[in-house]
Design a protein around this motif. Structure first.
Motif, PDB file in Angstrom:
ATOM      1  N   SER A 174       0.934  -1.108  -0.004  1.00 44.68           N
ATOM      2  CA  SER A 174       0.020   0.091   0.011  1.00 44.68           C
ATOM      3  C   SER A 174       0.957   1.239  -0.136  1.00 44.68           C
ATOM      4  O   SER A 174       0.574   2.242  -0.704  1.00 44.68           O
ATOM      5  N   TRP A 175       1.841   1.217   0.571  1.00 41.32           N
ATOM      6  CA  TRP A 175       2.757   2.315   0.733  1.00 41.32           C
ATOM      7  C   TRP A 175       3.749   2.643  -0.675  1.00 41.32           C
ATOM      8  O   TRP A 175       3.748   3.678  -0.992  1.00 41.32           O
ATOM      9  N   LEU A 176       3.980   1.413  -1.217  1.00 39.78           N
ATOM     10  CA  LEU A 176       4.761   1.299  -2.467  1.00 39.78           C
ATOM     11  C   LEU A 176       3.802   2.025  -3.466  1.00 39.78           C
ATOM     12  O   LEU A 176       4.215   2.694  -4.655  1.00 39.78           O
ATOM     13  N   ALA A 177       2.463   1.652  -3.284  1.00 42.44           N
ATOM     14  CA  ALA A 177       1.546   2.115  -4.219  1.00 42.44           C
ATOM     15  C   ALA A 177       1.471   3.655  -4.264  1.00 42.44           C
ATOM     16  O   ALA A 177       0.910   4.489  -5.408  1.00 42.44           O
ATOM     17  N   ALA A 178       1.482   4.013  -3.170  1.00 37.76           N
ATOM     18  CA  ALA A 178       1.421   5.585  -2.921  1.00 37.76           C
ATOM     19  C   ALA A 178       2.627   6.552  -3.273  1.00 37.76           C
ATOM     20  O   ALA A 178       2.488   7.684  -3.380  1.00 37.76           O
ATOM     21  N   LEU A 179       3.496   5.604  -3.446  1.00 39.72           N
ATOM     22  CA  LEU A 179       4.847   6.693  -3.570  1.00 39.72           C
ATOM     23  C   LEU A 179       4.949   7.281  -4.978  1.00 39.72           C
ATOM     24  O   LEU A 179       5.259   8.534  -5.296  1.00 39.72           O
ATOM     25  N   PRO A 180       4.579   6.559  -6.110  1.00 40.21           N
ATOM     26  CA  PRO A 180       5.031   7.233  -7.568  1.00 40.21           C
ATOM     27  C   PRO A 180       4.064   8.461  -7.641  1.00 40.21           C
ATOM     28  O   PRO A 180       2.881   8.413  -7.253  1.00 40.21           O
ATOM     29  N   LYS A 181       4.745   9.273  -8.464  1.00 37.47           N
ATOM     30  CA  LYS A 181       3.887  10.549  -9.009  1.00 37.47           C
ATOM     31  C   LYS A 181       3.249  10.158 -10.128  1.00 37.47           C
ATOM     32  O   LYS A 181       3.078   9.004 -10.606  1.00 37.47           O
ATOM     33  N   LYS A 182       2.432  11.030 -10.696  1.00 40.02           N
ATOM     34  CA  LYS A 182       1.372  10.740 -11.648  1.00 40.02           C
ATOM     35  C   LYS A 182       1.702  10.225 -12.856  1.00 40.02           C
ATOM     36  O   LYS A 182       1.160   9.503 -13.456  1.00 40.02           O
ATOM     37  N   ASP A 183       3.082  10.529 -13.352  1.00 37.91           N
ATOM     38  CA  ASP A 183       3.568  10.182 -14.535  1.00 37.91           C
ATOM     39  C   ASP A 183       4.161   8.629 -14.585  1.00 37.91           C
ATOM     40  O   ASP A 183       4.761   8.395 -15.352  1.00 37.91           O
TER      41      ASP A 183
END
Length: 331
Positions: free
Chosen positions: A98-107
């Protein structure tokens, strides 16, 4: 705007909607033809996943993105099953994904989308959703169908997205969202799911699933998304109730799924309308999967309650994090 300009502007979106429609409804129709309507929904979800995770960057990137994403999901599901005997380790794995999924920016959407589904696989397994080989085979069949349709659309697309490997490089080089706000996502997922389980919700995993998809590391966007998700989900539940009350046959429901899926790309930036459509599609697919047990009508109210509670947890977490950051800034 002239007719030619209107067609040129909306043709790519209509093409994507048509592919989603063919992929999702076609998967259900195939499952019904194989006398397995309960498994056809897994194929439909697989097709939808493949059509969303394959980037618009040529055939090679699409193939690599689909197979790499499928392999990652398979490994996540297997790891979730392996750790299921230890509740603590399973929650740690859910927290990490869940944390890893929230890290990336929009691009870097490919990585975020794939990891979100990995977190969902772990979440479902934690709450005793039993995966089986036939489910996996139909899901993989849907993935292959979605990949084939995505490859067919390559001729009509412009390469305006980064390759998965380039997105991974950007993530590893620190192109990420705020660490503090990113951590609120896994904390909210774990706490809200456990609260729902403690209060004997019909399906606590639905709460965590809602948090995973509604939560965003942009503090200004998150509240809007949560409110839009609540209104859209309630409207989608009402719409699905009327549809399922009038139509019970899986083949007819497959056509309804196809019609609704066609409009998803058109409302992708209008979160309340997107939530309405995707909620209705998911509930219809769940009803098809439970056709042999009499459908899912009795759980429709619980779907709304779970989603509203999940969105409420997102709002509370967002407000608390804002308060903490403002207090830290003053000090």
């Amino acid at each position: 705007m002239t007719l030619n300009a209107f067609v040129a502007k909306n043709a790519p979106t209509a093409c994507k909607g048509l592919l989603l429609s063919i992929g999702m409804s076609g998967a259900v129709i195939f499952g019904v033809a194989m006398n397995a309507p309960d498994l056809s929904s897994f194929a439909a979800f697989g097709s939808m996943l493949a059509l969303n995770i394959t980037p618009r960057h040529g055939a090679i990137a699409k193939i690599f993105g689909a197979f790499a994403g499928c392999l990652f999901l398979l490994l996540a599901a297997c790891l979730g099953v392996f750790l299921s005997k230890s509740s603590f380790l399973a929650l740690v794995l859910l927290f990490f994904f869940s944390w890893l999924a929230a890290l990336p920016k929009k691009d870097i959407m490919y990585i975020s989308f794939v990891v979100k589904f990995a977190a969902i696989a772990v979440l479902l397994n934690y709450f005793d959703f039993s995966f089986s080989l036939p489910m996996g085979l139909y899901f993989c069949g849907g993935l292959l169908l979605g990949l084939f349709l995505s490859l067919a659309a390559t001729a009509f697309e412009t390469e305006n997205e980064q390759r998965p490997i380039d997105q991974l490089r950007k993530l590893l080089h620190g192109d990420i969202n705020s660490i503090g706000y990113s951590l609120t996502v896994p904390v909210t997922v774990v706490i809200s799911s456990l609260i729902a389980a403690n209060f004997s919700y019909a399906n606590p995993a639905w709460v965590g699933l809602t948090v995973i998809f509604v939560s965003n590391s942009d503090p200004h966007l998150e509240l809007k998304r949560a409110f839009a998700r609540i209104t859209g989900t309630i409207a989608g539940t009402v719409l699905s109730y009327f549809i399922l009350d009038a139509i019970q046959l899986p083949l007819r429901l497959a056509l309804i799924v196809g019609v609704l899926a066609f409009f998803l790309p058109f409302v992708s930036r209008r979160y309340s309308l997107f939530s309405l459509l995707i909620t209705c599609i998911v509930l219809i697919l769940i009803n098809i999967a439970m056709f042999a047990q009499g459908g899912d009508m009795d759980l429709l109210l619980w779907r709304s309650i779970d989603t509203v509670f999940g969105c409420g947890c997102v709002m509370v977490a967002n407000i608390l994090m804002r308060f903490i950051q403002r207090k830290s800034a003053h000090e």
